[in-house]
Design an enzyme around this catalytic site. Sequence first.
Site, PDB file in Angstrom:
ATOM      1  N   LYS A  28     -67.838  41.914  18.470  1.00 46.51           N
ATOM      2  CA  LYS A  28     -68.118  42.717  19.654  1.00 46.51           C
ATOM      3  C   LYS A  28     -68.282  44.177  19.242  1.00 46.51           C
ATOM      4  O   LYS A  28     -67.479  44.695  18.448  1.00 46.51           O
ATOM      5  CB  LYS A  28     -66.976  42.548  20.656  1.00 46.51           C
ATOM      6  CG  LYS A  28     -67.201  43.208  22.014  1.00 46.51           C
ATOM      7  CD  LYS A  28     -66.028  42.890  22.938  1.00 46.51           C
ATOM      8  CE  LYS A  28     -66.184  43.496  24.323  1.00 46.51           C
ATOM      9  NZ  LYS A  28     -65.061  43.124  25.223  1.00 46.51           N
ATOM     10  N   SER A  79     -66.359  41.152  29.379  1.00 45.09           N
ATOM     11  CA  SER A  79     -67.331  42.036  28.771  1.00 45.09           C
ATOM     12  C   SER A  79     -67.835  41.552  27.425  1.00 45.09           C
ATOM     13  O   SER A  79     -68.826  42.059  26.904  1.00 45.09           O
ATOM     14  CB  SER A  79     -66.729  43.437  28.618  1.00 45.09           C
ATOM     15  OG  SER A  79     -65.573  43.414  27.789  1.00 45.09           O
ATOM     16  N   SER A  99     -61.785  39.614  29.498  1.00 38.73           N
ATOM     17  CA  SER A  99     -63.056  39.613  28.776  1.00 38.73           C
ATOM     18  C   SER A  99     -63.111  38.630  27.626  1.00 38.73           C
ATOM     19  O   SER A  99     -64.201  38.363  27.109  1.00 38.73           O
ATOM     20  CB  SER A  99     -63.349  41.022  28.251  1.00 38.73           C
ATOM     21  OG  SER A  99     -63.501  41.935  29.311  1.00 38.73           O
TER      22      SER A  99
END
Length: 603
Positions: A75, A150, A174
């Site tokens: 990420k 996310s 997330s």
Amino acid sequence: MTSTAPDDVTAATRTTRAAAATPTAQLAAATRAAQLAADPEQPIWITLLDPAEVADAAARVDPQAPLAGTAVAVKDNLDLAGHPTTAGCPTLAGRPATASATALRRLTDAGAVVIGKTNLDQFATGLVGTRSPYGACHSAASAAHVSGGSSSGSALAVATGLVPLALGTDTAGSGRVPAAFNGIVGVKPTRGLISTVGVLPACAGLDCVTTFTRTVAGARPALAALTWADPDDPWSRPMPAQPPAGVATRMRVVAVPDRPLDLDPVHETAWRAALRRLRTVAAHVVEVDVTAFLAAARLLYDGPWLAARWAAFGHLLEPDGPHLDPTVRTIVSRGRDIAGPDVFAGLDRLAALRRHTEGVWSDVDALLLPVTPGHPKLAEVAADPVGVNARLGRFTNFVNLLDLCAVAVPAGTRADGLPFGVQFIAPAFADGPLLDLAAQWCGEPVAAPVDAPTGTTTVAVAGAHLTGLPLNHQLVELGGRLTYRARTAPGYRLYRLAGPGLPRPGLVHTGDGPPGGIAVEVWRLPHQAVGALLGTVPAPLGLGSVELDDGSRVTGFLAEEHGVRDAVDVTAAGGWRAALAGGPPGSPAADPPAVRPAGAGAP
């Protein structure tokens, strides 16, 4: 390097699976597949590493390392040395990191090789996967439905087969929402077990680095490498040598909500199927009141924790411009105006809610919830970007606030073909047993049990020695460890013994007890501790053989039948804790028990 060459993700996945067995060949195939899969309509990647850089890293891997040659996606709020950390904000793309995040370094030290950095809701603020200037992601199963966020790109990189492992983060869910929406496993460990040094913070005290994999087994070696008490991380915590007293080695008792959850209809049908499946996995399913958990969830965005986000990256939200997601900026900017007294009022409220939820964990090993109330479409998010996102966090936001760990696992598909996911939630530092429970749910082998230490025995307790009750400390101080929660076989009755002082129960095998048995805990104790414990137990109690619900027998504390002639029969309560919650005989009932067995009418 950022790839823009579109191609079919399925074809790219086939390319990866057809790779040769050597780590270098596998990584070359993974890199090529990722390049081919870079699709403007599914913007998984923000940065893809140059194949030469990946090959160079692969060549340095120790083939005996636990993750040797494992391709990993990261990420883009974790630092990777030599590459920018954008957190979904293009103006940060010109600032390469000087060092890798500690968590990422530990993965690469274990043999993993990074092939790219993935898309995300900007500044890790969102659960939808659409709040990114790099493009909105969609579910691997439907171009019309959101991917979840996310950690959108990381989840999709695993779900589409591009990598076997990806790192995300989880502050509000997330690491679990995109796992649920894409049919994979998302592990959110106990806060502080994985270092967050080198992670662009969202809410520093709550942020967790998470893993995405296709199986629970795939997560285990990664979590083993990642778990470390980092002296440079003020939020880091070591894994205790022994779990807290109420965390069982084997999880057998799972809680479910005692009331409807207001799910979308197609989600509700899938949830009911998951509840039926749970009864084939857990030894006992009980209903609990989750009101306080859900109230804590609302604090994350309705309380003062927005101020933590403003403190973390508010300076990057000024001045406004096309590089900023307008929804993220609007939400987080509210944190600028939160007053000090409001912060402390929020902390007080959270402490009260935490205390209210603690009683649940005395009776159960884990809580099962759906990950989300529904799976929205991209169009629904566009029409109401704040409201739809807020609803998605209803069952996830509280986990870090209440210091819990969680694993999101696939639970089949909905009637419309979309993946459906559930999450197992447990107290802090229950990560190992929780992974075993998740593996059992997924039909995977459970970690091999550790041989019982020599010189120990198991003892069943049914009264004041239960977790959280006044004499439990004696078991802990004697070196005891909670092995599992159970119920007796049918035929036992429970009595409240007469006499002054601490209320005491007596468990008696009468032959006519309820078919559901009586709640007990099975502890492992050193042999000498059993004798010491017996010396503290007055008549009519003594040690005897207790048959459990699974047909096994263990040593346990029983009362002699003649010793309960003047006692009050409290068998109907189902256990001593529930009997205490009902109040003394003849008095008005106190608060109802936090836990009760789930019947056929469970939600």
